[in-house]
Structure formats: C-alpha cells, structure tokens
Design a protein around this motif. Structure first.
Motif, mmCIF file in Angstrom:
data_model
loop_
_atom_site.group_PDB
_atom_site.id
_atom_site.type_symbol
_atom_site.label_atom_id
_atom_site.label_comp_id
_atom_site.label_asym_id
_atom_site.label_seq_id
_atom_site.Cartn_x
_atom_site.Cartn_y
_atom_site.Cartn_z
ATOM 1 N N THR A 57 0.901 -1.305 0.087
ATOM 2 C CA THR A 57 -0.082 -0.206 -0.078
ATOM 3 C C THR A 57 0.882 1.269 0.063
ATOM 4 O OG1 THR A 57 -0.036 0.212 2.469
ATOM 5 C CG2 THR A 57 -1.772 -1.214 1.158
ATOM 6 N N LEU A 58 0.266 2.365 -0.567
ATOM 7 C CA LEU A 58 1.144 3.653 -0.516
ATOM 8 C C LEU A 58 1.129 4.338 0.601
ATOM 9 C CD1 LEU A 58 2.470 5.478 -2.318
ATOM 10 C CD2 LEU A 58 0.271 6.598 -3.014
ATOM 11 N N GLY A 59 2.015 4.843 0.940
ATOM 12 C CA GLY A 59 2.268 5.357 2.235
ATOM 13 C C GLY A 59 3.513 6.559 2.327
ATOM 14 N N TYR A 60 3.710 7.278 3.520
ATOM 15 C CA TYR A 60 4.373 8.458 3.516
ATOM 16 C C TYR A 60 5.036 8.391 4.840
ATOM 17 C CZ TYR A 60 0.489 11.054 4.632
ATOM 18 O OH TYR A 60 -0.760 11.546 5.004
ATOM 19 N N VAL A 61 6.176 8.773 5.115
ATOM 20 C CA VAL A 61 6.643 9.247 6.510
ATOM 21 C C VAL A 61 6.912 10.882 6.642
ATOM 22 C CG1 VAL A 61 8.658 8.553 7.793
ATOM 23 C CG2 VAL A 61 7.876 6.939 6.242
ATOM 24 N N VAL A 62 6.611 11.216 7.863
ATOM 25 C CA VAL A 62 6.726 12.584 8.148
ATOM 26 C C VAL A 62 7.457 12.795 9.585
ATOM 27 C CG1 VAL A 62 5.568 14.676 8.593
ATOM 28 C CG2 VAL A 62 4.361 13.032 7.085
ATOM 29 N N SER B 161 8.640 5.817 19.849
ATOM 30 C CA SER B 161 8.639 4.841 18.514
ATOM 31 C C SER B 161 7.607 5.423 17.235
ATOM 32 C CB SER B 161 7.860 3.526 18.840
ATOM 33 O OG SER B 161 6.677 3.696 19.448
ATOM 34 N N PRO B 162 7.702 5.045 16.113
ATOM 35 C CA PRO B 162 7.069 5.790 15.276
ATOM 36 C C PRO B 162 5.579 5.674 15.559
ATOM 37 C CG PRO B 162 8.385 4.544 14.134
ATOM 38 C CD PRO B 162 8.694 4.199 15.610
ATOM 39 N N PHE B 163 4.894 6.900 15.162
ATOM 40 C CA PHE B 163 3.497 7.043 15.334
ATOM 41 C C PHE B 163 2.584 6.561 14.296
ATOM 42 C CE2 PHE B 163 -0.877 9.142 15.081
ATOM 43 C CZ PHE B 163 -1.155 8.825 16.572
ATOM 44 N N LYS B 164 1.859 5.521 13.987
ATOM 45 C CA LYS B 164 1.166 4.941 12.800
ATOM 46 C C LYS B 164 -0.208 5.483 12.712
ATOM 47 C CE LYS B 164 3.956 0.748 13.557
ATOM 48 N NZ LYS B 164 4.039 -0.562 13.821
ATOM 49 N N LEU B 165 -0.421 5.936 11.445
ATOM 50 C CA LEU B 165 -1.574 6.249 11.087
ATOM 51 C C LEU B 165 -2.229 5.435 9.886
ATOM 52 C CD1 LEU B 165 -3.963 8.559 11.522
ATOM 53 C CD2 LEU B 165 -2.959 9.858 10.104
ATOM 54 N N TYR B 166 -3.406 4.931 10.096
ATOM 55 C CA TYR B 166 -4.086 4.126 9.047
ATOM 56 C C TYR B 166 -5.137 4.800 8.327
ATOM 57 C CZ TYR B 166 -0.911 0.472 10.937
ATOM 58 O OH TYR B 166 0.229 -0.214 11.558
ATOM 59 N N LEU B 167 -5.161 5.217 6.994
ATOM 60 C CA LEU B 167 -6.227 5.864 6.499
ATOM 61 C C LEU B 167 -7.017 5.064 5.570
ATOM 62 C CD1 LEU B 167 -4.594 9.144 5.617
ATOM 63 C CD2 LEU B 167 -5.931 8.696 7.433
ATOM 64 N N SER B 168 -8.122 4.883 5.208
ATOM 65 C CA SER B 168 -8.936 3.954 4.441
ATOM 66 C C SER B 168 -8.812 4.334 2.985
ATOM 67 C CB SER B 168 -10.115 3.783 5.073
ATOM 68 O OG SER B 168 -10.853 4.926 4.936
ATOM 69 N N ALA B 169 -8.480 3.595 2.204
ATOM 70 C CA ALA B 169 -8.636 3.979 0.600
ATOM 71 C C ALA B 169 -10.188 4.593 0.320
ATOM 72 C CB ALA B 169 -8.451 3.217 -0.240
ATOM 73 N N GLY C 141 -3.657 3.193 2.103
ATOM 74 C CA GLY C 141 -4.435 1.971 1.934
ATOM 75 C C GLY C 141 -4.836 1.901 0.505
ATOM 76 N N ARG C 142 -4.256 2.900 -0.244
ATOM 77 C CA ARG C 142 -4.107 2.820 -1.852
ATOM 78 C C ARG C 142 -3.351 1.802 -2.234
ATOM 79 N NH1 ARG C 142 -4.349 8.823 -1.924
ATOM 80 N NH2 ARG C 142 -2.241 8.570 -2.769
ATOM 81 N N PRO C 143 -3.385 0.939 -3.180
ATOM 82 C CA PRO C 143 -2.620 0.036 -3.876
ATOM 83 C C PRO C 143 -1.243 0.636 -4.289
ATOM 84 C CG PRO C 143 -4.234 0.017 -5.262
ATOM 85 C CD PRO C 143 -4.636 0.925 -4.223
#
Length: 103
Positions: free
Chosen positions: A35-40, A94-102, A55-57
């Motif tokens: 899935t497509l993601g990014y780091v900030v 530790s990294p903060f994870k955020l899951y967004l739905s496609a 959540g996007r492929p």
C-alpha cells in the motif's frame, strides 16, 4: 530514525515545518509495502516520526510504482489528523502509525 534530507520534501502545516517522503519500503517500522504510504518528521527537531498508510495499492510490476501519487494536501491532512490523535513530533519515541482507508 531520521529521514534523509535527500529525497524528502518540505511542507509547512499550521506554521510548523515538516519533512516528508513517500514510502515504498520499510523506512522505520512494519508498514505494508503493498500500500502507498509516507513518512513525516519535524524539520526543526527530528524525533518521533509519523508513518501514514493510505490504503491505496502500489502497482508491483514492473517495479514498485505507486498507483497514485501522494499530494501535499494529503500529507497536510494526515499531519493534522495525527496531531489531533496524539502524535507529538518533537518528542522521542517509536513511530506513530496512522492508517487511512482508501476512498
């Protein structure tokens, strides 16, 4: 783990400068490479990174090329959502994870 300056982009959200990079592989934690993601991270004081999974492929053939691009307005919205959910970028941890739905 701090982001490398090379390849990262600058964005200012609500008066705070951040650096971000679209991620197609494991930058700092268990993030799904399909899935497509990014780091900030905070540009002034890199500390706790934000990992956003959209959540996007990602199209895996012929190589890891995103099906869509990550736009700066999406990154800004992700930063605001993470801040409202407790992400404190200037602190260590530790990294903060955020899951967004496609959509």
């Amino acid at each position: 783990m701090a982001l490398a300056r090379r390849g990262s982009r600058r964005i200012v959200v609500d008066g705070v400068e951040y650096r971000w990079r679209a991620g197609r592989r494991h930058w700092c934690c268990d993030y799904d490479v399909r899935t497509l993601g990014y780091v900030v991270e905070d540009a002034a004081r890199p500390g706790r990174t934000l990992v956003v999974e959209t959540g996007r492929p990602v199209v895996l053939e012929p190589g890891p090329v995103p099906a869509e691009v990550v736009l700066p307005r999406e990154v800004a919205a992700g930063i605001r959502a993470a801040r409202s959910n407790g992400w404190t970028p200037g602190c260590d941890g530790s990294p903060f994870k955020l899951y967004l739905s496609a959509v």
